[in-house]
Structure formats: C-alpha cells, structure tokens
Scaffold this motif. Structure first.
Motif, PDB file in Angstrom:
ATOM      1  N   GLY A   9       0.797  -1.212   0.000  1.00  0.00           N
ATOM      2  CA  GLY A   9       0.000   0.000   0.000  1.00  0.00           C
ATOM      3  C   GLY A   9       0.830   1.263   0.000  1.00  0.00           C
ATOM      4  O   GLY A   9       0.291   2.361   0.152  1.00  0.00           O
ATOM      5  N   ASN A  10       2.126   1.141  -0.226  1.00  0.00           N
ATOM      6  CA  ASN A  10       3.025   2.269  -0.100  1.00  0.00           C
ATOM      7  C   ASN A  10       4.179   2.149  -1.083  1.00  0.00           C
ATOM      8  O   ASN A  10       4.492   1.052  -1.560  1.00  0.00           O
ATOM      9  N   ARG A  11       4.816   3.284  -1.372  1.00  0.00           N
ATOM     10  CA  ARG A  11       6.089   3.270  -2.065  1.00  0.00           C
ATOM     11  C   ARG A  11       7.187   2.919  -1.080  1.00  0.00           C
ATOM     12  O   ARG A  11       7.036   3.059   0.130  1.00  0.00           O
ATOM     13  N   ALA A  12       8.307   2.465  -1.598  1.00  0.00           N
ATOM     14  CA  ALA A  12       9.483   2.245  -0.741  1.00  0.00           C
ATOM     15  C   ALA A  12      10.101   3.598  -0.425  1.00  0.00           C
ATOM     16  O   ALA A  12      10.482   4.350  -1.321  1.00  0.00           O
ATOM     17  N   MET A  13      10.155   3.914   0.854  1.00  0.00           N
ATOM     18  CA  MET A  13      10.730   5.177   1.318  1.00  0.00           C
ATOM     19  C   MET A  13      11.772   4.888   2.385  1.00  0.00           C
ATOM     20  O   MET A  13      11.640   3.926   3.145  1.00  0.00           O
ATOM     21  N   PRO A  14      12.807   5.723   2.486  1.00  0.00           N
ATOM     22  CA  PRO A  14      13.863   5.448   3.457  1.00  0.00           C
ATOM     23  C   PRO A  14      13.380   5.364   4.897  1.00  0.00           C
ATOM     24  O   PRO A  14      14.018   4.716   5.727  1.00  0.00           O
ATOM     25  N   GLY A  15      12.266   6.014   5.208  1.00  0.00           N
ATOM     26  CA  GLY A  15      11.760   5.943   6.564  1.00  0.00           C
ATOM     27  C   GLY A  15      11.298   4.568   6.975  1.00  0.00           C
ATOM     28  O   GLY A  15      11.299   4.232   8.166  1.00  0.00           O
ATOM     29  N   PHE A  16      10.883   3.745   6.018  1.00  0.00           N
ATOM     30  CA  PHE A  16      10.344   2.429   6.336  1.00  0.00           C
ATOM     31  C   PHE A  16      11.454   1.476   6.798  1.00  0.00           C
ATOM     32  O   PHE A  16      12.643   1.711   6.580  1.00  0.00           O
ATOM     33  N   THR A  17      11.032   0.383   7.416  1.00  0.00           N
ATOM     34  CA  THR A  17      11.990  -0.512   8.062  1.00  0.00           C
ATOM     35  C   THR A  17      12.747  -1.388   7.067  1.00  0.00           C
ATOM     36  O   THR A  17      13.956  -1.598   7.217  1.00  0.00           O
ATOM     37  N   ALA A  18      12.054  -1.924   6.078  1.00  0.00           N
ATOM     38  CA  ALA A  18      12.694  -2.863   5.152  1.00  0.00           C
ATOM     39  C   ALA A  18      13.914  -2.264   4.451  1.00  0.00           C
ATOM     40  O   ALA A  18      14.967  -2.917   4.377  1.00  0.00           O
ATOM     41  N   PRO A  19      13.837  -1.033   3.907  1.00  0.00           N
ATOM     42  CA  PRO A  19      15.043  -0.476   3.281  1.00  0.00           C
ATOM     43  C   PRO A  19      16.201  -0.315   4.265  1.00  0.00           C
ATOM     44  O   PRO A  19      17.373  -0.425   3.867  1.00  0.00           O
ATOM     45  N   LYS A  20      15.903  -0.069   5.519  1.00  0.00           N
ATOM     46  CA  LYS A  20      16.966   0.040   6.521  1.00  0.00           C
ATOM     47  C   LYS A  20      17.726  -1.280   6.651  1.00  0.00           C
ATOM     48  O   LYS A  20      18.952  -1.304   6.760  1.00  0.00           O
ATOM     49  N   LEU A  21      16.962  -2.389   6.644  1.00  0.00           N
ATOM     50  CA  LEU A  21      17.631  -3.705   6.728  1.00  0.00           C
ATOM     51  C   LEU A  21      18.430  -4.000   5.476  1.00  0.00           C
ATOM     52  O   LEU A  21      19.491  -4.630   5.531  1.00  0.00           O
ATOM     53  N   ALA A  22      17.920  -3.549   4.329  1.00  0.00           N
ATOM     54  CA  ALA A  22      18.684  -3.720   3.093  1.00  0.00           C
ATOM     55  C   ALA A  22      19.995  -2.938   3.168  1.00  0.00           C
ATOM     56  O   ALA A  22      21.043  -3.409   2.709  1.00  0.00           O
ATOM     57  N   TRP A  23      19.935  -1.748   3.790  1.00  0.00           N
ATOM     58  CA  TRP A  23      21.164  -0.958   3.962  1.00  0.00           C
ATOM     59  C   TRP A  23      22.131  -1.681   4.898  1.00  0.00           C
ATOM     60  O   TRP A  23      23.338  -1.763   4.617  1.00  0.00           O
ATOM     61  N   VAL A  24      21.633  -2.204   6.004  1.00  0.00           N
ATOM     62  CA  VAL A  24      22.494  -2.933   6.940  1.00  0.00           C
ATOM     63  C   VAL A  24      23.109  -4.146   6.249  1.00  0.00           C
ATOM     64  O   VAL A  24      24.297  -4.454   6.432  1.00  0.00           O
ATOM     65  N   ARG A  25      22.312  -4.821   5.445  1.00  0.00           N
ATOM     66  CA  ARG A  25      22.802  -6.014   4.733  1.00  0.00           C
ATOM     67  C   ARG A  25      24.002  -5.669   3.860  1.00  0.00           C
ATOM     68  O   ARG A  25      24.966  -6.448   3.771  1.00  0.00           O
ATOM     69  N   THR A  26      23.992  -4.480   3.232  1.00  0.00           N
ATOM     70  CA  THR A  26      25.070  -4.063   2.339  1.00  0.00           C
ATOM     71  C   THR A  26      26.251  -3.466   3.092  1.00  0.00           C
ATOM     72  O   THR A  26      27.416  -3.785   2.802  1.00  0.00           O
ATOM     73  N   HIS A  27      25.956  -2.612   4.079  1.00  0.00           N
ATOM     74  CA  HIS A  27      27.010  -1.802   4.696  1.00  0.00           C
ATOM     75  C   HIS A  27      27.501  -2.340   6.035  1.00  0.00           C
ATOM     76  O   HIS A  27      28.601  -1.966   6.470  1.00  0.00           O
ATOM     77  N   GLU A  28      26.719  -3.211   6.680  1.00  0.00           N
ATOM     78  CA  GLU A  28      27.119  -3.804   7.949  1.00  0.00           C
ATOM     79  C   GLU A  28      26.815  -5.298   7.913  1.00  0.00           C
ATOM     80  O   GLU A  28      25.985  -5.813   8.667  1.00  0.00           O
ATOM     81  N   PRO A  29      27.477  -6.022   6.998  1.00  0.00           N
ATOM     82  CA  PRO A  29      27.113  -7.426   6.771  1.00  0.00           C
ATOM     83  C   PRO A  29      27.261  -8.313   8.000  1.00  0.00           C
ATOM     84  O   PRO A  29      26.489  -9.268   8.169  1.00  0.00           O
ATOM     85  N   ASP A  30      28.215  -8.018   8.866  1.00  0.00           N
ATOM     86  CA  ASP A  30      28.376  -8.837  10.075  1.00  0.00           C
ATOM     87  C   ASP A  30      27.167  -8.686  10.997  1.00  0.00           C
ATOM     88  O   ASP A  30      26.699  -9.667  11.590  1.00  0.00           O
ATOM     89  N   ILE A  31      26.677  -7.477  11.129  1.00  0.00           N
ATOM     90  CA  ILE A  31      25.496  -7.251  11.967  1.00  0.00           C
ATOM     91  C   ILE A  31      24.278  -7.901  11.339  1.00  0.00           C
ATOM     92  O   ILE A  31      23.469  -8.538  12.034  1.00  0.00           O
ATOM     93  N   PHE A  32      24.137  -7.779  10.025  1.00  0.00           N
ATOM     94  CA  PHE A  32      22.998  -8.417   9.362  1.00  0.00           C
ATOM     95  C   PHE A  32      23.031  -9.934   9.570  1.00  0.00           C
ATOM     96  O   PHE A  32      21.997 -10.559   9.860  1.00  0.00           O
ATOM     97  N   ALA A  33      24.208 -10.510   9.433  1.00  0.00           N
ATOM     98  CA  ALA A  33      24.332 -11.966   9.594  1.00  0.00           C
ATOM     99  C   ALA A  33      23.989 -12.404  11.006  1.00  0.00           C
ATOM    100  O   ALA A  33      23.486 -13.521  11.217  1.00  0.00           O
ATOM    101  N   ALA A  34      24.239 -11.542  11.983  1.00  0.00           N
ATOM    102  CA  ALA A  34      23.956 -11.884  13.379  1.00  0.00           C
ATOM    103  C   ALA A  34      22.507 -11.627  13.775  1.00  0.00           C
ATOM    104  O   ALA A  34      22.073 -12.059  14.849  1.00  0.00           O
ATOM    105  N   THR A  35      21.752 -10.946  12.915  1.00  0.00           N
ATOM    106  CA  THR A  35      20.381 -10.562  13.250  1.00  0.00           C
ATOM    107  C   THR A  35      19.456 -11.781  13.212  1.00  0.00           C
ATOM    108  O   THR A  35      19.413 -12.513  12.225  1.00  0.00           O
ATOM    109  N   ARG A  36      18.727 -11.984  14.296  1.00  0.00           N
ATOM    110  CA  ARG A  36      17.746 -13.068  14.368  1.00  0.00           C
ATOM    111  C   ARG A  36      16.312 -12.552  14.438  1.00  0.00           C
ATOM    112  O   ARG A  36      15.386 -13.253  14.021  1.00  0.00           O
ATOM    113  N   THR A  37      16.133 -11.348  14.952  1.00  0.00           N
ATOM    114  CA  THR A  37      14.796 -10.777  15.069  1.00  0.00           C
ATOM    115  C   THR A  37      14.876  -9.275  14.817  1.00  0.00           C
ATOM    116  O   THR A  37      15.842  -8.625  15.232  1.00  0.00           O
ATOM    117  N   VAL A  38      13.866  -8.744  14.133  1.00  0.00           N
ATOM    118  CA  VAL A  38      13.739  -7.290  13.951  1.00  0.00           C
ATOM    119  C   VAL A  38      12.449  -6.855  14.629  1.00  0.00           C
ATOM    120  O   VAL A  38      11.371  -7.380  14.330  1.00  0.00           O
TER     121      VAL A  38
END
Length: 486
Positions: free
Chosen positions: A122-151
C-alpha cells in the motif's frame, strides 16, 4: 485502571487512566537522538526501557493504590524504527529511526526487485520504512545483518522486556514494508527481498487484543495486584486516532507533532502510493486508514526557535503580527529531514525564500507555520486523489496548542479545524484505551469514543483566498530547488 506507554522520539510518556476514561496522572522521560551523519537518525533502545521504568516508578510512587489496580497496559510508539536483535535477544546496534534517510538507493532496488511492492504494502518504498533500513544494513554492515535473528519496532522491543513475548500488530507492522497490508499478515515476498524470513518477525495480534502479560518481577516492582494484560497496541498515529475516537470511516485529524500527519480512517484497504499517500492498517480489526505524512512539523518550529535564539516556541510565535498572514514576503519549504507526501524525496532540504534586510525572527517563524500548513495542503490534495475528502479535521499534537497555527491551517486547507476538550491526550492515552480493550474484551466503539469539541476554528474566507495565491507560489519552489540539487 489502565496504563498507556508511548515510546516517542523525544520522550517516553506514560499515563494512568481510570475506568471512566479520565487521565489520573502522567509521567515523562526525555530521550536523545543521535545523528552520526547528515540525514542519519538513531537512538539507543536501552534509553526507551530506562524511560519506561522511570515513568512507571514515578507513577507508582505517587499513586500506589491506582497502579496496584491496573488491569490493562497498552503500547504506542514511533513507527518504522529498526531494532536488530541477536540470538540472545540483545540489541546489535542503535535503532535506525523513522526520519533516517540513508537508504534511498535500497528503496530503488526494492521497487525494482518487487514490482508489486506498492500493491502488496500500500506504499512506495521510502527510506523511513523498516525494510530499506535492513537492506542498507545487509550491504554496509554485513556482520550485523548476519547476526540478526529478530527485527522489532520500538514499542515491540519494549513489549519484549515487559512480557518476554515477541509480538507486533498491524498498524505498526504496516510501516515496515514487510506486511501484506490488505491481508494484515507478513508478506514472505517482501521479507525475501531483504534477505529475511518469517522467523525474523514477531507474531501478529490486533492492536486491541492481548499480546501477553506483565512479567512477574515487574508486577512485584510496582506492587500490582495482578499482572496486567498487555495489548497489541499501535503505531503512534493509530494510537492517537484511538485516543480521539477516530475509528469511523471518514474520521480525520491533523497531527502537529515532531512530524506531521493528515489522517483519514477508511473501512477498506485503499492504496494510492503514487503521490506518497500511506495506506496502513488501523489498530482495531477490519479497519484501515490513509495518511499524508510530512517529516518536519512542530520540529521545524523548534528548529527556527533555536536558530533565532528565542526563549521558547510560544514566545517566538507571540511576536508574529497576525496581519501578515498570507502576505509574508518570506516563504519556507519545511523539508529539514527530506519529505514523504507528496514528493518521496529523502534528499529534499528546507529553504527560506524571499529574505531581505528587513526580515526578522517573527517573519521566519510565520514562514515556518505557513510552510508546514502548505505541506499539509499538499497532503490534502494527495488524499483527495486517493478518494478521501474530509469535511473537517481534529487537531492533535503539541503544535495544536497554538491558536494562530490552527487558524493558518484552517485557512490553507479551507476546512474547519476542531480543538478537542481535555487537551492533547496523545498516543499514550490511546494506548491505555487499547490496554483496556485487551483486558476487558469490550467493543472498540464502547471505549474509543470521541471527546467533546472545545472549539471549532472555521477558515477565514479572505485569508483562505490569500493563502490560495501563496500556495500556488509555494508549489513552484520545490521543483526548482530539486533541479538545482540535481
């Protein structure tokens, strides 16, 4: 007795509400925001918990009998924040907040990867939303993303500490871009697009339903007779809507908080994301809403107050000559943190236009009030394109205390603005109502009633005409500034 806790951006606020819906007491604990880089915004989740303990401790000390009788507890919270937990449920990094703009590239990548994203969420992808933040972490902080079990979202992290349960609800979850908003369930398609699965998500209950009970050690800490039921709760705007009884189709309000919201309740999922309109779930079953969102509202007034060295926001506003409304040579684009509706532009920035040697603090302050009102007019027009045309709006949030600002908004929107009796009840009060619903099983219509209207500010016809001309000029500014940036 019921408690409502609001995890805001600037503070944690907890209110104590009796069986007649009267607010007995409130306590507040200030929070700080970290901005490590331009456009970034983060917060330490430990500070939320410190605020919860401090506010309930304070209420328990001053109102021990009332706290002992609490049966329901509700949670409200700032939306979209990404709280990443490891295998031991410890926080892996500071929470990336709703007004963080770092993930613009990830938004474009998500929309390219999932063409059906607007229809699902129901929305466009905007930086404020949570999913793009995780995509950023996945790219720029891969160790933290790999350790993430719950958001978890901010209020849901607090719930984990209150109850031991990992739970969210649709009104807040709709702001993640991981929810199938029409179906009110997690979308495996959207989760997969950010490298996550259902196991990383909390279970969902409706905002008015039980999510768990207060942990025994906390019940004992506050000498409660029995462990209160903790409701699903709501995102901050949905909680505010519950607080003022905006649960019927067409109910509308304007929120003048840190950010700004123009809300309309709907009886079905009606997305129209092309103009930056949000279509989210409400905090009660089978109900949705549409929102226009601006990222800087009352925070813009706070900013200009500090800029000119005024004693307070109220003191600065008091210096404004009301006769200059609609004739101020200074205009303001209120994009201090980028913008959502209608531009979906995280790189947008604020600007004063028309400054001269004669311009003073009062001129800047009036321009800010008018600029925020014009941004709401953008939201109103976008909502009209989405099929929502309110005939009046209630006013909530700290900025609603300013009669001058409400007069400006009424004229710019050309709509009556209603100031409600009982003051600014806010998200914490709506959360307390949800806590009661979860504890008692009552119908939402029996609890989420509308407060009396204390005052209706009708649009001044002559002022509305002047603002109509000024708005035409205002709309020309953003495209030209954008051209300069590019």
């Amino acid at each position: 007795m019921n408690l409502g806790i609001d995890i805001g951006t600037s503070s944690v606020k907890t209110v104590l509400v009796d069986a007649d819906g009267r607010q007995i007491a409130a306590a507040e604990h200030a929070l700080e925001v970290s901005r490590p880089h331009d456009g970034w915004s983060e917060q330490d989740p430990a500070a939320w918990w410190e605020g919860v303990l401090a506010t309930i401790d304070s209420l328990a000390a001053k109102h021990p009998a009332e706290i002992a009788a609490v049966e329901g507890l509700g949670l409200s919270g700032q939306m979209h924040g990404a709280t990443l937990l490891g295998a031991d449920d410890r926080v892996l990094r500071p929470c990336i907040l709703w007004n963080d703009g770092r993930s613009g590239a990830e938004c474009a990548a998500l929309e390219a990867a999932v063409p059906d994203l607007p229809a699902i969420t129901g929305n466009r992808a905007m930086p404020g939303f949570t999913a793009p933040k995780l995509a950023w972490v996945r790219t720029h902080e891969p160790d933290i993303f790999a350790a993430t079990r719950t958001v978890l979202l901010p209020k849901d992290y607090v719930r984990l500490l209150l109850t031991g349960e990992k739970v969210s609800e649709p009104s807040d979850a709709a702001g993640t871009l991981w929810l199938d908003t029409g179906a009110r369930r997690w979308s495996e398609t959207m989760l997969a697009a950010t490298g996550l699965g259902l196991e990383a998500m909390p279970r969902l209950v409706e905002g008015s339903e039980p999510s768990g009970a207060l942990r025994e050690e906390l019940r004992q800490r506050w000498n409660m007779t029995k462990a209160p039921i903790v409701a699903g709760g709501a995102g901050d705007n949905a909680a505010g809507a519950i607080g003022i009884g905006a649960i019927g189709t067409g109910d509308a309000f304007v929120s003048l908080g840190t950010s700004g919201v123009l809300w309309v309740t709907t009886d079905a999922f009606r997305p129209n994301p092309s103009r930056g309109v949000h279509a989210f779930c409400h905090a009660i079953p089978k109900t949705w809403h549409q929102m226009g969102v601006i990222l800087s509202a009352a925070s813009a007034l706070t900013w200009v107050t500090k800029l000119v060295g005024a004693e307070s926001e109220a003191a600065l506003v008091a210096r404004i000559d009301p006769a200059l409304r609609g004739a101020n040579p200074v205009m303001f684009e209120p994009y201090l943190s980028g913008e959502r509706t209608p531009h979906n532009d995280p790189e947008a920035r604020a600007a004063f236009i028309g400054l001269s040697h004669a311009s003073g603090p009062a001129d800047l302050a009036l321009a800010v009030l008018e600029g925020v009102a014009f941004a709401f007019k953008d939201c109103l027009d976008a909502l009209a394109e989405a099929g929502s045309r309110p005939t009046a709006v209630a006013a909530i949030g700290g900025g609603s205390r300013s009669t001058l600002w409400l007069e400006i908004i009424a004229a710019v929107l050309d709509l009556p603005v209603q100031r409600l009796a009982g003051g600014d009840l806010g998200g914490a009060y709506g959360a307390a109502r949800l806590g009661r619903l979860a504890a008692t099983g009552e119908a939402p219509s029996a609890v989420a009633t509308k407060p009396p209207i204390a005052e209706t500010i009708d649009p001044d016809r002559a002022l509305a005409a002047r603002y109509g001309h000024a708005f035409t000029t205002y709309r020309k500014i953003y495209p030209n500034l954008k051209d300069i940036r590019s």
